[in-house]
Design a protein around this motif. Sequence first.
Motif: not given
Length: 428
Positions: A212-222, A242-253
Motif C-alpha cells: 500500500v505505502v509504495q503504491q500510494v507514493f506512486s499515486m502522489g508522484m502521478l 488521460r494515461e495518468i488518470t487511467a494509471d491512477l484508477q488502476d493503482i487506486t483499485g
Amino acid sequence: MSPDPHGDSEAVRRRERRASAVARTAARVASERSLPATLRALAHEILQTDGLAGVQVLTNLHPGEKLHMLGIAGFPASQSSDFFSRLMECQRLGADLRMLDVFHSGERVVIPHRYQAVMSNPAWGPLHEYHRHPEWDAFASVPIKVRQSTIGVLNAFVSPGKEIDEEGLEFLTAMAEQAGLAIDYASLLEQERSAAQREERQRLAQDLHDSVVQQVFSMGMLTQTLKVLGEDGRPESLDRIREITADLQDITGSVLKDLRGLVAQLRPSATSGTGLRHALRELEAATHRQTGVRFRTSIGGIADDVEGDFAEDLYHVIAEAVHNAVKHSSADLITVTLELDEAGTVQLCVRDNGSQPGSSVVPADPQEGHGLSFMRQRVTRWRGELTIESGRGGAGTAVRAEIPFRTLSFTDDEAPRTSERQDEDLYD
C-alpha cells in the motif's frame, strides 16, 4: 522423660500428608489450564491437610490492580466477590491489615488469637459477617512470590485449639510457591498470546509498507505530474493526462484491494469466520481464567445470524462491558443476554452482581470515559440506543443496548461512522 511414640507417629503422618499435598498441587499446576480452578484446589488441599478453618489465595495478575480472591476454602464462596472492597473499607476505618503488610513487605506473619481481636474491633465491621463462620483463632499470612516479586498472599485461618508451628509455616510457604508457579504459568500464557499478536501486527505492517505505502507514493508522484500538465495548457498534454488518470484508477483499485485484505486480517474473532457465538465463548473463558469471574449467558439465535461489522461491534460492546465490570466492580458473576425480540430489535444486556457502592462502569466524571464512549458510538452507528443502569437495589451495573435489527438494510456508507473504525469503513 521418654518420647511419646504416638506424638512422633502423628508428626510423621502430618509431614507425609503435607508432602503429598504439595506433590498433588504441583501436578495440578503442571496440567490445569484454569488458574481459578488450580488455586481453589490448592486452597482445599491446605484446608484438608492441616485441618484449618479457612484458606484464602489472593493475587493481582497485573501490578497496580486490586487483589482478586481466586482461591478460597472454608468460607462461603458467595461472600468472596466483594472481600477486597470490604477490606479497603476496614482500612479506612482504621483496621490493622496484616495481610497487606505481608503483601508489601514480602515477609510472612503468624498472629495468635486474631479472631477475638477482629470480631471485637468495630473497624473490622464490614467483614464481621464474612469472618464469623467458621470460627477460627490464629491467623497466618504468607507472601506469594514470582521471581522475587510479591504478587499475592496466602491466608490461613487456624481452627480453635490448633496452632501453626514452624513446620506448618513451611508447608504454607511451599504451597504459596506452588500458587506462584500457577500464577506465573497463567501470566506466561497471556504473554505468549500477546507476543503472537505483536508478531502478527509486525507482519501486517510489513505487508502494508510493501504494497500500500509504495503504491500510494506512486499515486502522489502521478498526481504531481497531473498538476504540471494541467497548468501546461497544451492540447497534446491531454493524451498524457488521460494515461495518468487511467494509471491512477488502476493503482487506486489495487490499493483498495490490498487494504481490504489487510483489514480482513485485523478483524477480531467475532468476524473472522468463527462467528459471534464462538467469540463470546472465548471471551468468557479467557476472563474466567484470568480473574475467576463466573458467567451466566443466554445467547439466542441472533448470534448466528449477525455477521461482519455488526457482529464485530456487538462483540466489542460486550467485551468492553465485561472488562469494566471486572476492573471497576466487586462482581464475581456476569450475566450476558443477547436475543431478538418480537419487534425485530436486538436486545443486549451485560449485568454484573457487584454490590459495593461506587462499583460501576459509569465514570465519576460526567464526561464519558473512553471505553464507554466507544460502546455508545458502536451502538448508535446502527441506530441503536445504549443505556447504563447502575447500583439499583444492590443489583450491580447493567449495560443495555437496543438495536433495530430488521432495519439494518442501509449500506456501510449510510451508517454513522465511529472515529475508531473510520479508516476501516472507508475501504469496506
